[in-house]
Scaffold this active site. Structure first.
Site, mmCIF file in Angstrom:
data_model
loop_
_atom_site.group_PDB
_atom_site.id
_atom_site.type_symbol
_atom_site.label_atom_id
_atom_site.label_comp_id
_atom_site.label_asym_id
_atom_site.label_seq_id
_atom_site.Cartn_x
_atom_site.Cartn_y
_atom_site.Cartn_z
ATOM 1 N N HIS A 185 -8.433 -21.249 -3.360
ATOM 2 C CA HIS A 185 -9.572 -21.189 -2.279
ATOM 3 C C HIS A 185 -10.926 -20.885 -3.288
ATOM 4 O O HIS A 185 -10.632 -19.944 -4.199
ATOM 5 C CB HIS A 185 -9.289 -20.056 -1.439
ATOM 6 C CG HIS A 185 -8.330 -20.497 -0.416
ATOM 7 N ND1 HIS A 185 -6.792 -20.346 -0.582
ATOM 8 C CD2 HIS A 185 -8.536 -20.679 0.947
ATOM 9 C CE1 HIS A 185 -6.365 -20.750 0.395
ATOM 10 N NE2 HIS A 185 -7.233 -20.817 1.529
ATOM 11 N N ASN A 191 -5.874 -17.211 -10.292
ATOM 12 C CA ASN A 191 -5.940 -17.138 -8.654
ATOM 13 C C ASN A 191 -5.506 -15.756 -8.154
ATOM 14 O O ASN A 191 -6.010 -15.031 -7.310
ATOM 15 C CB ASN A 191 -5.249 -18.198 -8.230
ATOM 16 C CG ASN A 191 -5.455 -18.392 -6.568
ATOM 17 O OD1 ASN A 191 -6.293 -18.024 -6.181
ATOM 18 N ND2 ASN A 191 -4.366 -18.594 -6.106
ATOM 19 N N ASP A 206 -29.576 -24.147 -9.874
ATOM 20 C CA ASP A 206 -30.674 -23.215 -9.427
ATOM 21 C C ASP A 206 -30.199 -22.273 -8.534
ATOM 22 O O ASP A 206 -30.216 -22.458 -7.310
ATOM 23 C CB ASP A 206 -32.024 -23.893 -8.857
ATOM 24 C CG ASP A 206 -33.086 -23.006 -8.824
ATOM 25 O OD1 ASP A 206 -33.062 -21.644 -9.260
ATOM 26 O OD2 ASP A 206 -34.038 -23.249 -8.229
ATOM 27 N N GLU A 241 -31.422 -12.295 -12.073
ATOM 28 C CA GLU A 241 -30.868 -13.373 -12.664
ATOM 29 C C GLU A 241 -30.769 -13.014 -14.118
ATOM 30 O O GLU A 241 -29.818 -13.539 -14.701
ATOM 31 C CB GLU A 241 -31.475 -14.736 -12.369
ATOM 32 C CG GLU A 241 -31.393 -15.193 -11.160
ATOM 33 C CD GLU A 241 -31.922 -16.528 -10.747
ATOM 34 O OE1 GLU A 241 -32.252 -17.218 -11.902
ATOM 35 O OE2 GLU A 241 -31.722 -17.035 -9.675
#
Length: 283
Positions: A120, A151, A260, A274
């Site tokens: 998922h 996972n 972006d 960032e």
């Protein structure tokens, strides 16, 4: 007495008027808009000609889909207490019939025998308010071929931690994606694709989590002090279970993917958030 009544009436009207002026009107957004509040990282669109950057929006999550890879490029969603409830896990993996006519639709059985989990992006446990919400997470357009250890351990630990933040009074905006070619599943060896070549196995899996205290008008509340967790892991069975050891910067993920991220956040705040590696303790 009549004059006093008139005066009382005008005072009452004035109080009501001032109260209305001071009441903050918070614009409502749709559930689809909620899932993409931080922006559209790849400029995806719902134009069917945009085959490898095709935008799919749902009340539960939004994603950019790649026809050639057979997987999402990225998936974006919001988690607050309002999204968490008692709906059971549906486990109804199924093809996404909303894909454009003529596109290959990955099946529930497409991963069988491959050594990779149907991993998922938006986790089942992030959508437990209703059965419909939970079922949406089992559409195959929400899946990637994911190494079982990645996972079931590394990524599961990060997902659990994210929900712990929500239960503790936070809300989070999450963007997850994958890139590259070649992962190692339970069958061993590097595998580039499965399902007779129709599904690309990614080499890297990443996630960005923006953490806010519960509140309203979320986008305007993001500032230079907002916590942002960025993680980038290898898609292998040798991956460490400690997701925090894979923390990185949003800038590094953008450089690797060309996306972006956090594009809806003011540029000056983006530059701060960032470039920073999250250092907060995770337990």
């Amino acid at each position: 007495m009549m004059r006093f009544r008139h005066l009382s009436y005008f005072v009452f009207i004035w109080i009501i008027s001032v109260s209305c002026q001071q009441t903050e009107v918070i614009p409502r957004i749709s559930l689809e808009e909620e899932q993409m509040l931080l922006g559209n990282p790849s400029g995806a669109s719902s134009d069917v000609r945009n085959t490898n950057n095709y935008l799919i929006t749902r009340p539960q999550f939004a994603l950019s889909y790649s026809k050639s890879r057979g997987t999402p490029n990225w998936v974006s969603w919001h988690v607050s207490k309002d999204w968490l409830g008692n709906a059971p896990r549906q486990d109804n993996f199924r093809s996404d019939v909303t894909l454009p006519e003529g596109w290959y639709r990955v099946k529930a059985s497409s991963y069988s025998g491959s050594g990779f989990d149907r991993g998922h992006n938006t986790p089942s446990a992030d959508r437990t308010k209703t059965v419909e919400d939970n079922a949406a997470t089992f559409l195959m357009t929400n899946m990637i071929p994911q190494a079982p250890k990645n996972n079931q351990e590394t990524w599961a630990n990060l997902e659990d931690y994210t929900r712990e933040l929500v239960q503790a009074g936070q809300e989070v905006y999450v963007i997850m994606g994958s890139y590259g070619t070649g992962g190692t599943g339970s069958n061993g060896g590097t595998v580039n694709n499965i399902d007779e070549g129709r599904l690309t196995v990614p080499s890297r899996i990443w996630k960005v989590v923006v953490v806010l205290p519960e509140g309203n008008d979320d986008l305007s509340r993001i500032n230079a002090n907002t916590r942002v967790i960025a993680v980038n892991t290898p898609n292998t069975q040798s991956v460490r279970t400690d997701w925090a050891s894979y923390r990185t910067t949003v800038d590094a993920i953008e450089k690797a993917t060309g996306y972006d991220l956090l594009s809806a956040v003011p540029t000056d705040i983006q530059e701060v958030l960032e470039s920073r590696v999250d250092k907060d303790p995770v337990r």
